[in-house]
Write a protein that holds these residues in place. Structure first.
Motif, PDB file in Angstrom:
ATOM      1  N   ALA A   1       1.471 -18.527   6.178  1.00 49.48           N
ATOM      2  CA  ALA A   1       1.240 -17.304   5.400  1.00 49.48           C
ATOM      3  C   ALA A   1       1.260 -16.083   6.323  1.00 49.48           C
ATOM      4  CB  ALA A   1      -0.094 -17.412   4.675  1.00 49.48           C
TER       5      ALA A   1
ATOM      6  N   LEU B   1      -0.251   1.906  15.495  1.00 55.27           N
ATOM      7  CA  LEU B   1       0.297   3.236  15.188  1.00 55.27           C
ATOM      8  C   LEU B   1      -0.814   4.279  15.119  1.00 55.27           C
ATOM      9  CD1 LEU B   1       3.140   2.383  12.630  1.00 55.27           C
ATOM     10  CD2 LEU B   1       3.378   3.193  14.986  1.00 55.27           C
TER      11      LEU B   1
ATOM     12  N   ASN C   1       3.161 -15.299   1.443  1.00 53.59           N
ATOM     13  CA  ASN C   1       2.360 -14.889   2.604  1.00 53.59           C
ATOM     14  C   ASN C   1       0.921 -14.584   2.222  1.00 53.59           C
ATOM     15  OD1 ASN C   1       4.449 -15.227   4.312  1.00 53.59           O
ATOM     16  ND2 ASN C   1       5.095 -13.089   4.326  1.00 53.59           N
ATOM     17  N   ASN C   2       0.639 -14.550   0.924  1.00 49.96           N
ATOM     18  CA  ASN C   2      -0.750 -14.394   0.465  1.00 49.96           C
ATOM     19  C   ASN C   2      -0.928 -15.320  -0.728  1.00 49.96           C
ATOM     20  OD1 ASN C   2      -0.396 -12.789  -2.166  1.00 49.96           O
ATOM     21  ND2 ASN C   2       0.799 -11.607  -0.701  1.00 49.96           N
ATOM     22  N   ALA C   3      -2.139 -15.383  -1.264  1.00 49.71           N
ATOM     23  CA  ALA C   3      -2.417 -16.355  -2.328  1.00 49.71           C
ATOM     24  C   ALA C   3      -2.100 -15.804  -3.719  1.00 49.71           C
ATOM     25  CB  ALA C   3      -3.876 -16.793  -2.263  1.00 49.71           C
ATOM     26  N   GLY C   4      -1.782 -14.528  -3.809  1.00 49.25           N
ATOM     27  CA  GLY C   4      -1.402 -13.967  -5.108  1.00 49.25           C
ATOM     28  C   GLY C   4      -2.536 -13.907  -6.121  1.00 49.25           C
TER      29      GLY C   4
ATOM     30  N   MET D   1       0.827  -1.184   0.000  1.00 49.27           N
ATOM     31  CA  MET D   1       0.000   0.000   0.000  1.00 49.27           C
ATOM     32  C   MET D   1       0.873   1.250   0.000  1.00 49.27           C
ATOM     33  SD  MET D   1      -3.138  -1.011  -0.023  1.00 49.27           S
ATOM     34  CE  MET D   1      -3.856  -2.647   0.079  1.00 49.27           C
TER      35      MET D   1
ATOM     36  N   THR E   1      14.137   0.089   9.886  1.00 47.74           N
ATOM     37  CA  THR E   1      13.825   1.278  10.693  1.00 47.74           C
ATOM     38  C   THR E   1      12.364   1.222  11.109  1.00 47.74           C
ATOM     39  OG1 THR E   1      15.399   2.491   9.320  1.00 47.74           O
ATOM     40  CG2 THR E   1      13.963   3.800  10.749  1.00 47.74           C
TER      41      THR E   1
ATOM     42  N   SER F   1      -4.766  -6.516  -4.232  1.00 43.08           N
ATOM     43  CA  SER F   1      -5.299  -6.373  -5.601  1.00 43.08           C
ATOM     44  C   SER F   1      -5.958  -5.024  -5.814  1.00 43.08           C
ATOM     45  CB  SER F   1      -6.362  -7.444  -5.862  1.00 43.08           C
ATOM     46  OG  SER F   1      -5.821  -8.707  -5.715  1.00 43.08           O
TER      47      SER F   1
ATOM     48  N   LEU G   1       1.480  -8.993  13.087  1.00 43.71           N
ATOM     49  CA  LEU G   1       2.343  -9.153  11.918  1.00 43.71           C
ATOM     50  C   LEU G   1       2.993 -10.524  12.060  1.00 43.71           C
ATOM     51  CD1 LEU G   1       4.103  -5.649  12.021  1.00 43.71           C
ATOM     52  CD2 LEU G   1       2.685  -6.448  10.119  1.00 43.71           C
TER      53      LEU G   1
ATOM     54  N   ALA H   1       1.194   0.181   7.413  1.00 44.57           N
ATOM     55  CA  ALA H   1       2.001  -0.803   8.143  1.00 44.57           C
ATOM     56  C   ALA H   1       1.328  -2.170   8.214  1.00 44.57           C
ATOM     57  CB  ALA H   1       2.282  -0.283   9.553  1.00 44.57           C
TER      58      ALA H   1
ATOM     59  N   HIS I   1      -7.496 -10.378  -7.217  1.00 42.71           N
ATOM     60  CA  HIS I   1      -8.926 -10.474  -6.871  1.00 42.71           C
ATOM     61  C   HIS I   1      -9.770  -9.602  -7.788  1.00 42.71           C
ATOM     62  CE1 HIS I   1      -8.757 -13.110  -3.487  1.00 42.71           C
ATOM     63  NE2 HIS I   1      -7.986 -12.318  -2.777  1.00 42.71           N
TER      64      HIS I   1
ATOM     65  N   VAL J   1       8.963   2.429  12.960  1.00 43.05           N
ATOM     66  CA  VAL J   1       8.239   3.598  13.463  1.00 43.05           C
ATOM     67  C   VAL J   1       7.749   3.236  14.863  1.00 43.05           C
ATOM     68  CG1 VAL J   1       6.258   5.126  13.141  1.00 43.05           C
ATOM     69  CG2 VAL J   1       7.558   4.330  11.146  1.00 43.05           C
TER      70      VAL J   1
ATOM     71  N   SER K   1      10.294  -1.589   8.876  1.00 44.82           N
ATOM     72  CA  SER K   1      10.996  -2.179  10.020  1.00 44.82           C
ATOM     73  C   SER K   1      11.794  -3.424   9.628  1.00 44.82           C
ATOM     74  CB  SER K   1      10.004  -2.507  11.145  1.00 44.82           C
ATOM     75  OG  SER K   1       9.051  -3.409  10.677  1.00 44.82           O
TER      76      SER K   1
HETATM   77  C1  LIG Z   1      -3.242 -15.615   3.965  1.00 44.90           C
HETATM   78  C2  LIG Z   1      -3.465 -14.389   3.143  1.00 44.90           C
HETATM   79  C3  LIG Z   1      -3.871 -14.514   1.826  1.00 44.90           C
HETATM   80  C4  LIG Z   1      -4.095 -13.359   1.051  1.00 44.90           C
HETATM   81  N1  LIG Z   1      -4.416 -13.508  -0.268  1.00 44.90           N
HETATM   82  C5  LIG Z   1      -4.529 -12.406  -1.046  1.00 44.90           C
HETATM   83  C6  LIG Z   1      -4.733 -12.549  -2.434  1.00 44.90           C
HETATM   84  O1  LIG Z   1      -4.812 -13.657  -2.955  1.00 44.90           O
HETATM   85  N2  LIG Z   1      -4.865 -11.419  -3.171  1.00 44.90           N
HETATM   86  C7  LIG Z   1      -4.776 -10.173  -2.617  1.00 44.90           C
HETATM   87  O2  LIG Z   1      -4.916  -9.190  -3.333  1.00 44.90           O
HETATM   88  N3  LIG Z   1      -4.567 -10.014  -1.289  1.00 44.90           N
HETATM   89  C8  LIG Z   1      -4.423 -11.098  -0.507  1.00 44.90           C
HETATM   90  N4  LIG Z   1      -4.165 -10.953   0.827  1.00 44.90           N
HETATM   91  C9  LIG Z   1      -4.141  -9.605   1.407  1.00 44.90           C
HETATM   92  C10 LIG Z   1      -2.828  -8.903   1.076  1.00 44.90           C
HETATM   93  O3  LIG Z   1      -1.740  -9.746   1.328  1.00 44.90           O
HETATM   94  C11 LIG Z   1      -2.731  -7.642   1.908  1.00 44.90           C
HETATM   95  O4  LIG Z   1      -3.919  -6.895   1.809  1.00 44.90           O
HETATM   96  C12 LIG Z   1      -1.599  -6.736   1.436  1.00 44.90           C
HETATM   97  O5  LIG Z   1      -0.427  -7.469   1.197  1.00 44.90           O
HETATM   98  C13 LIG Z   1      -1.392  -5.679   2.501  1.00 44.90           C
HETATM   99  O6  LIG Z   1      -0.407  -4.795   2.075  1.00 44.90           O
HETATM  100  P1  LIG Z   1       0.118  -3.713   3.097  1.00 44.90           P
HETATM  101  O7  LIG Z   1       1.109  -2.901   2.387  1.00 44.90           O
HETATM  102  O8  LIG Z   1      -1.051  -3.051   3.732  1.00 44.90           O
HETATM  103  O9  LIG Z   1       0.782  -4.585   4.273  1.00 44.90           O
HETATM  104  P2  LIG Z   1       2.148  -5.414   4.302  1.00 44.90           P
HETATM  105  O10 LIG Z   1       2.475  -6.037   3.002  1.00 44.90           O
HETATM  106  O11 LIG Z   1       2.066  -6.311   5.491  1.00 44.90           O
HETATM  107  O12 LIG Z   1       3.210  -4.286   4.520  1.00 44.90           O
HETATM  108  C14 LIG Z   1       3.281  -3.545   5.714  1.00 44.90           C
HETATM  109  C15 LIG Z   1       4.746  -3.263   5.961  1.00 44.90           C
HETATM  110  O13 LIG Z   1       4.833  -2.397   7.080  1.00 44.90           O
HETATM  111  C16 LIG Z   1       5.918  -2.828   7.863  1.00 44.90           C
HETATM  112  N5  LIG Z   1       5.680  -2.346   9.232  1.00 44.90           N
HETATM  113  C17 LIG Z   1       4.738  -2.752  10.112  1.00 44.90           C
HETATM  114  N6  LIG Z   1       4.820  -2.057  11.254  1.00 44.90           N
HETATM  115  C18 LIG Z   1       5.839  -1.173  11.093  1.00 44.90           C
HETATM  116  C19 LIG Z   1       6.421  -0.176  11.909  1.00 44.90           C
HETATM  117  N7  LIG Z   1       5.988   0.064  13.164  1.00 44.90           N
HETATM  118  N8  LIG Z   1       7.471   0.535  11.424  1.00 44.90           N
HETATM  119  C20 LIG Z   1       7.939   0.322  10.163  1.00 44.90           C
HETATM  120  N9  LIG Z   1       7.434  -0.623   9.347  1.00 44.90           N
HETATM  121  C21 LIG Z   1       6.391  -1.357   9.807  1.00 44.90           C
HETATM  122  C22 LIG Z   1       5.918  -4.337   7.740  1.00 44.90           C
HETATM  123  O14 LIG Z   1       7.201  -4.880   8.031  1.00 44.90           O
HETATM  124  C23 LIG Z   1       5.526  -4.520   6.282  1.00 44.90           C
HETATM  125  O15 LIG Z   1       6.625  -4.626   5.415  1.00 44.90           O
HETATM  126  C24 LIG Z   1      -3.924 -12.074   1.623  1.00 44.90           C
HETATM  127  C25 LIG Z   1      -3.485 -11.959   2.944  1.00 44.90           C
HETATM  128  C26 LIG Z   1      -3.228 -13.101   3.693  1.00 44.90           C
HETATM  129  C27 LIG Z   1      -2.699 -12.939   5.070  1.00 44.90           C
END
Ligand SMILES: Cc1cc2nc3c(=O)[nH]c(=O)nc-3n(C[C@H](O)[C@H](O)[C@H](O)COP(=O)(O)OP(=O)(O)OC[C@H]3O[C@@H](n4cnc5c(N)ncnc54)[C@H](O)[C@@H]3O)c2cc1C
Length: 476
Positions: free
Chosen positions: A376, A233, A36-39, A1, A189, A418, A310, A226, A42, A191, A23
């Motif tokens: 995952a 946070l 960690n996700n199904a890829g 995101m 690093t 997605s 996490l 995050a 969607h 937060v 971090s």
């Molecule tokens: C089992 C499973 C299956 C899924 N299948 C799908 C799918 O098939 N298709 C799909 O579209 N989505 C799927 N998802 C959802 C998708 O994986 C998430 O919505 C998406 O990856 C979230 O992205 P993000 O950037 O919000 O979070 P993340 O990818 O988790 O990134 C957040 C980042 O913030 C960092 N962070 C956290 N706290 C801190 C802090 N205090 N300071 C600094 N850094 C920090 C973390 O280390 C991490 O790198 C699935 C999720 C799961 C768990």
């Protein structure tokens, strides 16, 4: 995101100073990491939870159309970035894999007919096919039909527009490009805190995980992207809008095989129906994954419980997230979701042979094989208060933004990565309303459907589909 937001801001406001704090030692390794996700890209082509059958036996396509519409926004944005040089090979992060929805039994057949009738006339579902013929299914999904009782009623739909996405690789590509534009990407690093200063800016406390050194960064605007770490946070920021929100972590496991005897006979992502009492994100599916050029099959997810928010989080994440303002919501959810709790306990206690039995419902001819169990990412499902102040558990995503637009964050994980581009565009609309008039034409250059609905404009939908398929090297 956060990587998506950095890419959008690089386009809309290249003069802004953007800093990103991660971090972990590398980006894209939490929920967005490929294992960690199904890829699944969607787009509601195969996920049956987006098309429930009403009491009148009809299926309302609205939710499925909405999800598909959001995925088209991602496709357009990714295609524009590829045209601008993100990667020479889009298969680094996205590949065509047909999406199949599969059910058994006469009720299943009835439902699938109603769903097909609802989706087939929709512009965004053009080309979707439906069958109840085992001979056709033996061509679509040979591994799943081999050894199946020939008398068992079956039904499926199939779409060539399906995709497998490596969101971890996409995150790395987006942030490599951002770093080249001058965005400071600080790895390792963390937060540690957020506080509002008297000048209206945010003071963001960060700590170098390797040296332990702490410092404070000042920012006019903060996006808390995050993942599972966002709730704590946002709570630390003290904004009024986060009051009442809580999180319920659900972990997931998949069985994975790289056995060529199996991977060569399954070329689809096949979603089934959730069991009674099971949450929507635990719908079983058997997926072809194409990660780093290698074929593997993934089956699951098997849900589980861990108090971590996490995968690399702390066992104290859940207890620490309980505050006076969300205690009522959290207790309310605990009281009203007994079926979910029972389901999760059952999943946690599941034996290897029970997992193989679930897999055998998809692959009846399964004879052992080389499957390993992988863990995952963590999903932190959103707990919020409904209009009557009761705690409710929801399975979608929730964008929380402060009234003054100075901070925003994303909670929840479904439909997830997605639809990240849509989510980040909504964030910009909410936090920078006065800039949207200037930004709109730039957004429309890269996302031609922005501000309209492709589902209402078949000609634009066809042009966007053809252009994004060609750029992203997809079959449909
Ligand atoms: C089992 C499973 C299956 C899924 N299948 C799908 C799918 O098939 N298709 C799909 O579209 N989505 C799927 N998802 C959802 C998708 O994986 C998430 O919505 C998406 O990856 C979230 O992205 P993000 O950037 O919000 O979070 P993340 O990818 O988790 O990134 C957040 C980042 O913030 C960092 N962070 C956290 N706290 C801190 C802090 N205090 N300071 C600094 N850094 C920090 C973390 O280390 C991490 O790198 C699935 C999720 C799961 C768990």
């Amino acid at each position: 995101m956060s990587a998506t937001l950095a890419a959008l801001l690089g386009l809309l406001q290249p003069d802004w100073t953007v800093q990103l704090f991660e971090s972990a030692d590398a980006v894209g390794e939490e929920s967005s990491g490929p294992w960690n996700n199904a890829g699944t890209g969607h787009s509601a082509l195969c996920e049956l939870n987006y098309t429930p059958m009403g009491p009148d036996g009809r299926v309302d396509p609205a939710k499925a159309v909405g999800i598909n519409e959001q995925f088209q926004v991602s496709r357009q944005f990714w295609a524009s970035l590829v045209r601008a040089g993100l990667t020479g090979s889009p298969s680094d992060f996205i590949t065509s894999v047909p999406h199949v929805a599969f059910v058994t039994g006469e009720d299943g057949q009835r439902y699938m007919r109603a769903r097909y009738e609802a989706l087939a006339p929709q512009t965004l579902f053009a080309g979707i096919e439906h069958t109840e013929d085992p001979a056709v299914l033996a061509q679509w999904i040979p591994l799943m039909m081999d050894g199946r009782d020939p008398g068992e009623p079956v039904a499926a739909t199939r779409s060539d527009a399906g995709t497998d996405v490596n969101f971890g690789a996409l995150t790395r590509l987006l942030l490599d490009a951002a770093a080249q534009r001058g965005v400071d990407v600080h790895l390792a690093t963390r937060v540690t805190g957020l506080a509002r200063a008297s000048d209206g800016r945010w003071r963001v406390g960060v700590q170098d995980r390797r040296s332990g050194a702490k410092r404070t960064v000042s920012a006019r605007f903060v996006f808390v992207g995050a993942g599972g770490g966002a709730l704590s946070l946002l709570q630390a920021s003290g904004i009024r809008e986060i009051r009442g929100f809580g999180g319920f972590p659900v972990s997931g496991q998949f069985l994975r095989t790289r056995d060529p005897a199996l991977t060569s006979r399954h070329a689809a992502k096949v979603y089934g129906q959730a069991k009674i009492g099971a949450p929507p994100m635990s719908v079983p599916h058997l997926d072809l994954r194409l990660i780093d050029g290698e074929r593997s099959l993934m089956f699951g997810p098997y849900a589980g419980f861990s108090p971590k928010f996490l995968k690399q989080g702390s066992f104290l994440d859940l207890p620490r997230s309980v505050k006076g303002h969300n205690l009522g919501s959290m207790l309310g959810v605990a009281r009203t979701n007994v079926a979910l709790t029972r389901y999760l306990i059952g999943q946690v206690l599941q034996s290897t042979s029970a997992r193989m039995t679930a897999l055998r419902e998809f692959v009846p001819s399964l004879d052992g094989g080389d499957w390993d169990l992988i863990t995952a990412g963590q999903r932190v499902q959103v707990i919020k208060q409904d209009a009557r102040g009761r705690g409710v558990l929801q399975f979608g995503t929730e964008l929380v933004t402060a009234a003054d637009g100075s901070i925003g964050g994303l909670l929840g994980a479904s439909p997830g990565a997605s639809t990240g581009t849509s989510a980040m565009l909504t964030l910009l609309e909410r936090c920078f309303p006065d800039r949207m008039d200037a930004w709109r034409p730039v957004i429309q250059e890269v996302i031609p459907s922005y501000g309209t609905k492709l589902s209402d404009d078949p000609a634009l939908a066809e042009r966007v589909r053809a252009e994004t398929a060609a750029t992203l090297q997809l079959t449909a």
